[in-house]
Design a protein around this motif. Structure first.
Motif, PDB file in Angstrom:
ATOM      1  N   ARG A   6       0.975  -1.219   0.129  1.00 11.93           N
ATOM      2  CA  ARG A   6       0.000  -0.043  -0.137  1.00 11.93           C
ATOM      3  C   ARG A   6       0.889   1.398  -0.099  1.00 11.93           C
ATOM      4  NH1 ARG A   6       1.067   2.043   4.848  1.00 11.93           N
ATOM      5  NH2 ARG A   6       0.978   0.635   6.723  1.00 11.93           N
ATOM      6  N   PRO A   7       0.369   2.621  -0.596  1.00 14.79           N
ATOM      7  CA  PRO A   7       1.231   3.618  -0.522  1.00 14.79           C
ATOM      8  C   PRO A   7       1.767   3.902   0.897  1.00 14.79           C
ATOM      9  CG  PRO A   7      -1.024   3.918  -1.816  1.00 14.79           C
ATOM     10  CD  PRO A   7      -1.152   2.490  -0.999  1.00 14.79           C
ATOM     11  N   LEU A   8       2.879   4.443   1.022  1.00 15.74           N
ATOM     12  CA  LEU A   8       3.501   4.751   2.204  1.00 15.74           C
ATOM     13  C   LEU A   8       2.583   6.079   3.043  1.00 15.74           C
ATOM     14  CD1 LEU A   8       6.202   4.278   4.004  1.00 15.74           C
ATOM     15  CD2 LEU A   8       6.822   6.558   2.974  1.00 15.74           C
ATOM     16  N   ALA A   9       2.264   5.886   4.351  1.00 13.46           N
ATOM     17  CA  ALA A   9       1.604   6.754   4.995  1.00 13.46           C
ATOM     18  C   ALA A   9       2.014   7.085   6.390  1.00 13.46           C
ATOM     19  CB  ALA A   9       0.383   5.792   5.413  1.00 13.46           C
ATOM     20  N   VAL A  10       1.497   8.189   7.042  1.00 11.24           N
ATOM     21  CA  VAL A  10       1.951   8.678   8.373  1.00 11.24           C
ATOM     22  C   VAL A  10       2.410   7.484   9.304  1.00 11.24           C
ATOM     23  CG1 VAL A  10       1.713  10.317   9.950  1.00 11.24           C
ATOM     24  CG2 VAL A  10       0.645  10.733   7.877  1.00 11.24           C
ATOM     25  N   GLN A  11       1.563   6.355   9.423  1.00  6.97           N
ATOM     26  CA  GLN A  11       1.844   5.465  10.338  1.00  6.97           C
ATOM     27  C   GLN A  11       3.043   4.662  10.127  1.00  6.97           C
ATOM     28  OE1 GLN A  11      -0.792   5.481   8.384  1.00  6.97           O
ATOM     29  NE2 GLN A  11      -1.535   3.517   7.727  1.00  6.97           N
ATOM     30  N   ASP A  12       3.665   4.894   8.935  1.00  8.98           N
ATOM     31  CA  ASP A  12       5.002   4.099   8.466  1.00  8.98           C
ATOM     32  C   ASP A  12       6.079   4.803   9.093  1.00  8.98           C
ATOM     33  OD1 ASP A  12       3.321   1.886   7.361  1.00  8.98           O
ATOM     34  OD2 ASP A  12       3.224   3.523   5.616  1.00  8.98           O
ATOM     35  N   LYS A  13       6.081   5.905   9.910  1.00 11.42           N
ATOM     36  CA  LYS A  13       7.129   6.598  10.106  1.00 11.42           C
ATOM     37  C   LYS A  13       8.222   5.684  10.742  1.00 11.42           C
ATOM     38  CE  LYS A  13       8.573  10.951  12.238  1.00 11.42           C
ATOM     39  NZ  LYS A  13       8.237  12.193  12.933  1.00 11.42           N
ATOM     40  N   ALA A  14       7.854   5.059  11.809  1.00  9.49           N
ATOM     41  CA  ALA A  14       8.776   4.400  12.876  1.00  9.49           C
ATOM     42  C   ALA A  14       9.556   3.277  11.987  1.00  9.49           C
ATOM     43  CB  ALA A  14       8.034   3.593  13.855  1.00  9.49           C
ATOM     44  N   LEU A  15       8.948   2.527  11.165  1.00 12.10           N
ATOM     45  CA  LEU A  15       9.586   1.728  10.409  1.00 12.10           C
ATOM     46  C   LEU A  15      10.499   2.182   9.269  1.00 12.10           C
ATOM     47  CD1 LEU A  15       9.669  -1.342   8.993  1.00 12.10           C
ATOM     48  CD2 LEU A  15       7.800  -0.456   7.234  1.00 12.10           C
ATOM     49  N   TYR A  16      10.055   3.408   8.814  1.00 15.41           N
ATOM     50  CA  TYR A  16      11.127   4.214   7.761  1.00 15.41           C
ATOM     51  C   TYR A  16      12.239   4.535   8.484  1.00 15.41           C
ATOM     52  CZ  TYR A  16      12.306   7.631   3.995  1.00 15.41           C
ATOM     53  OH  TYR A  16      12.882   8.467   3.373  1.00 15.41           O
ATOM     54  N   LEU A  17      12.132   5.034  10.016  1.00 16.26           N
ATOM     55  CA  LEU A  17      13.287   5.461  10.377  1.00 16.26           C
ATOM     56  C   LEU A  17      14.165   4.388  10.970  1.00 16.26           C
ATOM     57  CD1 LEU A  17      11.798   8.025  12.820  1.00 16.26           C
ATOM     58  CD2 LEU A  17      12.762   8.507  10.771  1.00 16.26           C
ATOM     59  N   SER A  18      13.364   3.355  11.329  1.00 15.80           N
ATOM     60  CA  SER A  18      14.239   2.253  11.598  1.00 15.80           C
ATOM     61  C   SER A  18      15.147   1.492  10.377  1.00 15.80           C
ATOM     62  CB  SER A  18      13.522   1.030  12.271  1.00 15.80           C
ATOM     63  OG  SER A  18      12.625   0.363  11.084  1.00 15.80           O
ATOM     64  N   LEU A  19      14.595   1.687   9.298  1.00  9.86           N
ATOM     65  CA  LEU A  19      15.219   1.250   8.209  1.00  9.86           C
ATOM     66  C   LEU A  19      16.536   2.071   7.865  1.00  9.86           C
ATOM     67  CD1 LEU A  19      12.333   0.126   5.772  1.00  9.86           C
ATOM     68  CD2 LEU A  19      14.043  -1.312   7.004  1.00  9.86           C
ATOM     69  N   TYR A  20      16.282   3.420   7.656  1.00  2.72           N
ATOM     70  CA  TYR A  20      17.390   4.193   7.173  1.00  2.72           C
ATOM     71  C   TYR A  20      18.337   4.509   8.291  1.00  2.72           C
ATOM     72  CZ  TYR A  20      15.342   4.968   2.686  1.00  2.72           C
ATOM     73  OH  TYR A  20      14.993   4.852   1.452  1.00  2.72           O
ATOM     74  N   CYS A  21      17.979   4.230   9.536  1.00 10.64           N
ATOM     75  CA  CYS A  21      19.225   4.653  10.627  1.00 10.64           C
ATOM     76  C   CYS A  21      19.819   3.174  11.171  1.00 10.64           C
ATOM     77  CB  CYS A  21      18.401   5.203  11.898  1.00 10.64           C
ATOM     78  SG  CYS A  21      17.534   6.693  11.640  1.00 10.64           S
ATOM     79  N   ASN A  22      19.439   2.202  10.393  1.00 10.86           N
ATOM     80  CA  ASN A  22      20.103   1.043  10.629  1.00 10.86           C
ATOM     81  C   ASN A  22      21.333   0.672   9.886  1.00 10.86           C
ATOM     82  OD1 ASN A  22      20.544  -1.895  10.750  1.00 10.86           O
ATOM     83  ND2 ASN A  22      18.709  -2.198  11.610  1.00 10.86           N
ATOM     84  N   ALA A  23      22.583   0.607  10.411  1.00 13.62           N
ATOM     85  CA  ALA A  23      23.641   0.259   9.660  1.00 13.62           C
ATOM     86  C   ALA A  23      23.727  -1.035   9.123  1.00 13.62           C
ATOM     87  CB  ALA A  23      24.815   0.689  10.638  1.00 13.62           C
ATOM     88  N   LYS A  24      23.185  -1.678   9.491  1.00 13.14           N
ATOM     89  CA  LYS A  24      23.376  -3.265   8.794  1.00 13.14           C
ATOM     90  C   LYS A  24      22.547  -3.279   7.486  1.00 13.14           C
ATOM     91  CE  LYS A  24      22.482  -8.305   9.649  1.00 13.14           C
ATOM     92  NZ  LYS A  24      22.174  -9.190  10.809  1.00 13.14           N
ATOM     93  N   ILE A  25      21.331  -2.689   7.519  1.00 12.35           N
ATOM     94  CA  ILE A  25      20.384  -2.590   6.450  1.00 12.35           C
ATOM     95  C   ILE A  25      21.045  -1.524   5.392  1.00 12.35           C
ATOM     96  CG2 ILE A  25      18.272  -1.994   5.480  1.00 12.35           C
ATOM     97  CD1 ILE A  25      17.032  -2.612   8.399  1.00 12.35           C
ATOM     98  N   MET A  26      21.650  -0.530   5.835  1.00 11.90           N
ATOM     99  CA  MET A  26      21.844   0.385   4.972  1.00 11.90           C
ATOM    100  C   MET A  26      23.535   0.091   4.519  1.00 11.90           C
ATOM    101  SD  MET A  26      19.950   3.209   4.459  1.00 11.90           S
ATOM    102  CE  MET A  26      20.817   4.251   4.029  1.00 11.90           C
ATOM    103  N   LYS A  27      24.227  -0.882   4.710  1.00 17.81           N
ATOM    104  CA  LYS A  27      25.423  -1.074   4.459  1.00 17.81           C
ATOM    105  C   LYS A  27      25.812  -1.256   2.823  1.00 17.81           C
ATOM    106  CE  LYS A  27      25.532  -6.138   4.738  1.00 17.81           C
ATOM    107  NZ  LYS A  27      26.065  -7.443   5.500  1.00 17.81           N
ATOM    108  N   ASN A  28      24.900  -1.728   2.199  1.00 15.83           N
ATOM    109  CA  ASN A  28      24.996  -1.745   0.729  1.00 15.83           C
ATOM    110  C   ASN A  28      24.530  -0.779  -0.066  1.00 15.83           C
ATOM    111  OD1 ASN A  28      26.703  -4.084   0.514  1.00 15.83           O
ATOM    112  ND2 ASN A  28      24.718  -5.295   1.029  1.00 15.83           N
ATOM    113  N   ILE A  29      23.912   0.311   0.695  1.00 15.61           N
ATOM    114  CA  ILE A  29      23.183   1.364  -0.063  1.00 15.61           C
ATOM    115  C   ILE A  29      23.915   2.671   0.309  1.00 15.61           C
ATOM    116  CG2 ILE A  29      20.877   2.816   0.090  1.00 15.61           C
ATOM    117  CD1 ILE A  29      19.711   0.266   1.285  1.00 15.61           C
TER     118      ILE A  29
END
Length: 201
Positions: free
Chosen positions: A24-47
């Protein structure tokens, strides 16, 4: 709706489902997930470098704001596990050409707890089908770090072809593509019928 040859993407954004996922389209309630992805060094290591909390909050706000435009350059969806009702990641299509929005770049980020369950293939395959069928894309590009072997495996599994054209001085990325002719020959991922909701207002 079409305006000349240019698709108004925001009008065409829907939610859709696969066997296990609601996308579904990204919405306001997805903020916590978004932050957890982009602030996570392990997830971001190849990005790239992980974002600071402040930067991630600004990026989330800008992403939502951009999606409100008549013709946004990036469309972002949240990926929800239908069984657990848990949001497990995000994926996006972004403008990759000035040629009337006919070419887009695809990307996906999943939480670590979603690994090893073939969710990337299911989610991205469905978004590809959506892009070709509803956004009338002619080609979808996938660009990822050469060292990102996991992404390379599932992109190959989806049938992306390698782009052998020179990409400039940058040689740390792989470039692959999937075009509409391939899609016309083979259905990638079955989207359950009659599951499209109303477009966003």
């Amino acid at each position: 709706m079409l305006h000349g040859n240019i698709i108004k993407w925001s009008i065409f954004m829907h939610s859709f489902t696969t066997e296990r996922l609601l996308i579904r389209p990204l919405a306001v309630q997805d903020k916590a997930l978004y932050l957890s992805l982009y602030c996570n060094a392990k997830i971001m290591k190849n990005i790239g470098e992980p974002l600071s909390l402040e930067s991630a909050q600004k990026a989330f706000h800008n992403t939502l704001k951009a999606m409100d435009k008549t013709m946004p350059k990036v469309l972002t969806w949240a990926i929800v596990n239908k069984i657990t009702n848990e949001t497990i990641g995000i994926q996006a299509l972004s403008e990759s050409s000035q040629d009337d929005f006919k070419i887009a770049e695809i990307g996906i980020m999943l939480s670590t707890k979603a690994n090893g369950k073939q969710f990337p293939e299911e989610a991205m395959g469905a978004l590809m089908e959506y892009g070709f069928h509803h956004l009338l894309l002619m080609r979808i590009n996938a660009v990822y770090a050469c060292k990102n072997l996991a992404t390379k495996r599932f992109v190959n599994k989806l049938g992306f072809r390698f782009n052998n054209q020179p990409q400039g001085d940058e040689d740390n990325n792989e470039y692959q593509y999937f075009d509409q002719r391939q899609w016309n020959k083979s259905l990638i991922t079955k989207i359950l019928p009659n599951k499209y909701d109303n477009p966003l207002p």
